[in-house]
Scaffold this active site. Sequence first.
Site, mmCIF file in Angstrom:
data_model
loop_
_atom_site.group_PDB
_atom_site.id
_atom_site.type_symbol
_atom_site.label_atom_id
_atom_site.label_comp_id
_atom_site.label_asym_id
_atom_site.label_seq_id
_atom_site.Cartn_x
_atom_site.Cartn_y
_atom_site.Cartn_z
ATOM 1 N N ASP A 1 0.872 -1.187 0.000
ATOM 2 C CA ASP A 1 0.000 0.000 0.000
ATOM 3 C C ASP A 1 0.905 1.232 0.000
ATOM 4 O O ASP A 1 2.103 1.139 0.295
ATOM 5 C CB ASP A 1 -0.915 0.020 1.235
ATOM 6 N N SER A 2 0.283 2.373 -0.275
ATOM 7 C CA SER A 2 1.033 3.622 -0.190
ATOM 8 C C SER A 2 1.305 3.997 1.273
ATOM 9 O O SER A 2 2.245 4.725 1.559
ATOM 10 C CB SER A 2 0.245 4.742 -0.869
ATOM 11 N N TYR B 1 -0.694 8.641 -2.697
ATOM 12 C CA TYR B 1 -0.704 8.333 -4.127
ATOM 13 C C TYR B 1 -1.938 8.974 -4.791
ATOM 14 O O TYR B 1 -1.937 9.263 -5.974
ATOM 15 C CB TYR B 1 -0.807 6.820 -4.343
ATOM 16 N N GLY B 2 -2.977 9.138 -3.983
ATOM 17 C CA GLY B 2 -4.298 9.520 -4.510
ATOM 18 C C GLY B 2 -4.344 10.845 -5.221
ATOM 19 O O GLY B 2 -5.288 11.126 -5.955
ATOM 20 N N GLU C 1 -4.416 8.752 8.440
ATOM 21 C CA GLU C 1 -2.976 8.614 8.685
ATOM 22 C C GLU C 1 -2.572 9.369 9.962
ATOM 23 O O GLU C 1 -1.564 9.058 10.577
ATOM 24 C CB GLU C 1 -2.164 9.134 7.486
ATOM 25 N N CYS D 1 -11.111 2.750 -0.867
ATOM 26 C CA CYS D 1 -9.773 3.135 -0.420
ATOM 27 C C CYS D 1 -9.503 2.310 0.822
ATOM 28 O O CYS D 1 -10.366 2.200 1.706
ATOM 29 C CB CYS D 1 -9.733 4.632 -0.095
ATOM 30 N N THR D 2 -8.308 1.738 0.890
ATOM 31 C CA THR D 2 -8.029 0.815 2.002
ATOM 32 C C THR D 2 -7.840 1.542 3.338
ATOM 33 O O THR D 2 -7.713 0.898 4.375
ATOM 34 C CB THR D 2 -6.814 -0.079 1.689
ATOM 35 N N HIS D 3 -7.849 2.870 3.302
ATOM 36 C CA HIS D 3 -7.821 3.592 4.582
ATOM 37 C C HIS D 3 -9.218 3.682 5.208
ATOM 38 O O HIS D 3 -9.342 3.886 6.413
ATOM 39 C CB HIS D 3 -7.309 5.020 4.370
ATOM 40 N N CYS E 1 -4.160 -1.337 -2.217
ATOM 41 C CA CYS E 1 -4.318 0.103 -2.413
ATOM 42 C C CYS E 1 -5.201 0.264 -3.634
ATOM 43 O O CYS E 1 -4.857 -0.218 -4.727
ATOM 44 C CB CYS E 1 -2.944 0.738 -2.649
ATOM 45 N N ASN E 2 -6.332 0.921 -3.458
ATOM 46 C CA ASN E 2 -7.250 1.098 -4.590
ATOM 47 C C ASN E 2 -6.629 1.966 -5.675
ATOM 48 O O ASN E 2 -6.810 1.715 -6.862
ATOM 49 C CB ASN E 2 -8.540 1.757 -4.109
ATOM 50 N N THR E 3 -5.881 2.970 -5.244
ATOM 51 C CA THR E 3 -5.287 3.893 -6.205
ATOM 52 C C THR E 3 -4.305 3.141 -7.110
ATOM 53 O O THR E 3 -4.351 3.268 -8.340
ATOM 54 C CB THR E 3 -4.581 5.039 -5.455
HETATM 55 N N1 DGL Z 1 -4.860 3.500 0.562
HETATM 56 C C1 DGL Z 1 -4.865 4.086 -0.732
HETATM 57 C C2 DGL Z 1 -6.047 3.564 -1.541
HETATM 58 O O1 DGL Z 1 -6.588 2.560 -1.237
HETATM 59 C C3 DGL Z 1 -4.935 5.587 -0.742
HETATM 60 C C4 DGL Z 1 -3.909 6.318 0.002
HETATM 61 C C5 DGL Z 1 -3.169 7.324 -0.858
HETATM 62 O O2 DGL Z 1 -3.757 8.293 -1.366
HETATM 63 O O3 DGL Z 1 -1.983 7.101 -1.021
HETATM 64 O O4 DGL Z 1 -6.450 4.157 -2.506
#
Ligand code: DGL
Length: 278
Positions: free
Chosen positions: A12-13, A44-45, A155, A193-195, A76-78
């Site tokens: 993940d990011s 990353y988003g 975060e 998003c995994t967050h 990570c979805n992104t």
């Molecule tokens: N956890 C990342 C996702 O699932 C997003 C976090 C990021 O923006 O880096 O998209």
Amino acid sequence: VSAADPTIGVFDSGFGGLTVLRALIARAPQARYAFIGDTARLPYGSKSSRTIARYAAQSARFLVEEQGAEYLVIACNTASALALDAIKEAVPSSVSVIGVIEPGAEAAHRASKTRDVLVIGTDATVQSHAYTAACRARGLRVLEMACPLLVPLVEEGWNSHPVTTDVLRIYLDKLSKEASAQGLKPDTLVLGCTHYPLLRPLIEQIIPSEMKIIDSAESTADKLMFHLCHDLPAPRKPTPDDLFLRCFATDSVEKFERLGSRFLGRPTGKIELVDLGG
Ligand code: DGL
């Protein structure tokens, strides 16, 4: 854990992907795990697909070449939305690469009765329309919305902070109004998003109680188990101490150690700092 157990690399990011790792460990505690959070380059988003692909490919290579991962879970979805092909190209074809978008869309398809679903995610995920494509391919109508303020709040560990509740309320009200304006009758919300699974208790307080929530961590873990079933020896009832897990981060190791256990639902152990280069 024995040498015969498969090694699963999870990327993940940031720490969000630990929610996916948690779901994986619950299903296959006997596997060996290596997790990397590219915390130096998070988020990353808000980045371009080219940059996301370059960063994600470096993490993927680290997990395969240096940690011996035979399976890669892009938690990570992104990165799943924008870099899945780049990641597959960066590693040998013998490595199975699983992203979170398809399992999330599949779970939404199973859950929705009205065939109308809502998706929240990062800017990059939403702009890629990867969920729209995956949901439409399953006959669903979909409305996506970017919620760029949520990842920094998570975060920061503000998972139950009043500010986070206010921000969520603003996003979700807007999404619901937009859905009504488009004549949609959504009954399912995908946490794209995994967050966001960390915000689930707050989200549940805001959305109608009959709305189903899809956490793609669960569906992704199920999908990996399907791939693994040939390779995985029967569990030997491992104790938590028996778990083989190495966690790496590209920065903010201290913060990762402090907050990571909330995502993982158990201590992360020592986080190792790694430099992936440019
Ligand atoms: N956890 C990342 C996702 O699932 C997003 C976090 C990021 O923006 O880096 O998209």
